[in-house]
Design an enzyme around this catalytic site. Structure first.
Site, PDB file in Angstrom:
ATOM      1  N   CYS A   2       0.862  -1.169   0.000  1.00  0.00           N
ATOM      2  CA  CYS A   2       0.000   0.000   0.000  1.00  0.00           C
ATOM      3  C   CYS A   2       0.898   1.219   0.000  1.00  0.00           C
ATOM      4  CB  CYS A   2      -0.912   0.013   1.226  1.00  0.00           C
ATOM      5  SG  CYS A   2      -1.984   1.473   1.312  1.00  0.00           S
ATOM      6  N   GLU A 114      -3.395   0.963  -6.731  1.00  0.00           N
ATOM      7  CA  GLU A 114      -2.328   0.009  -7.007  1.00  0.00           C
ATOM      8  C   GLU A 114      -2.068   0.004  -8.503  1.00  0.00           C
ATOM      9  OE1 GLU A 114       0.563  -1.227  -6.288  1.00  0.00           O
ATOM     10  OE2 GLU A 114      -0.383  -1.990  -4.450  1.00  0.00           O
TER      11      GLU A 114
END
Length: 271
Positions: A2, A114
């Site tokens: 993350c 992402e």
């Protein structure tokens, strides 16, 4: 992993979701659609109030810096590299194990970004070769639009170069716990592109479902084996993902337009 996420909800909204008992008006953050490492972020934690008569933990919404600095660090310089802690090893790594035992938090988000790491691209990275194409960013979020509750840790660090009464004498920092990305189909998949989170990236933030919040935040629970059971991935089929503009790749870009769903990957990107 993350490395970037969006957080647009304010204290009033989060207070209702997490049953917050205490938050400071001076710690209000503006909506952030491109949260990057070292930024200040919201975190939910259970902790006794400073100078309170009762030692009972109070559910608080606090403003922390993203990038954990262990209490024993001589300097805070490594914090920018410690934005993620792996669920598989968080209980044993020196930088995280003390926080895992007693200083756990929830980091609320709308969802996270992402960038696709396709098989051929991964091989190039392993070989140290130059990337051939831009990566397509995806926004990953709960399919029902609820808050994405990321499992996190927080830590206190004392800057010994400053006096006790200096406002920057204490740093409070945090890290997001990550786990293996889901290989099961997404609740809602893009028409073109990946159909599982693992096809986007091999790691993802560990999302805590509401039934785990109280146990995760309870500082009285300190047994590592007991706590590790809470690191199990959430049930499959709760997430959706869609492509967004590559503008999010630049941390200087920030606004709700970054969350706009594209019909398909941008031209010239992977997928």
């Amino acid at each position: 992993m993350c490395g970037r996420y969006a957080a647009s909800r304010g204290p009033e909204d989060l207070a209702g979701v997490f049953e917050i008992e205490k938050w400071e008006p001076e710690e209000v953050l503006a909506p952030d659609y491109n949260v990057a490492p070292t930024k200040e972020v919201y975190a939910v934690l259970d902790r006794p109030l400073k100078d309170a008569d009762s030692p009972k933990p109070v559910r608080q919404l606090r403003k922390l810096k993203w990038g954990l600095v262990p209490s024993w660090s001589k300097t805070p310089e490594g914090g920018a590299r410690m934005i993620n802690a792996r669920a598989e090893t968080v209980h044993e790594k020196p930088s995280y194990r003390r926080a895992f035992s007693t200083r756990r938090c929830i980091i609320p988000a709308d969802g996270y970004y992402e960038w696709v790491t396709a098989k051929d691209e991964r091989e190039l990275e392993v070989e140290g070769k130059k990337k051939r194409q831009r990566k397509q960013p995806y926004f990953v979020l709960p399919a029902d639009g609820s808050v994405f509750a990321m499992a996190g840790l927080y830590e206190f660090w004392r800057d010994r170069t400053l006096p006790d009464d200096h406002p920057l004498a204490w740093w409070v920092t945090c890290s997001v716990i990550t786990t293996e990305a889901e290989t099961t189909p997404l609740a809602v998949s893009p028409a073109e592109g990946p159909h599982t989170l693992a096809e986007i990236h091999p790691r993802m933030p560990l999302m805590l479902t509401p039934d785990r919040w109280d146990t995760w935040l309870d500082p009285a629970r300190t047994d590592p084996d007991d706590l590790r059971e809470l690191l199990a991935p959430p049930p499959a089929g709760l997430m959706r993902a869609y492509p967004v503009s590559t503008a999010v790749s630049n941390v200087r870009n920030n606004g709700p337009e970054l969350l706009k769903e594209l019909e398909g990957p941008e031209e010239g990107t992977l997928f």
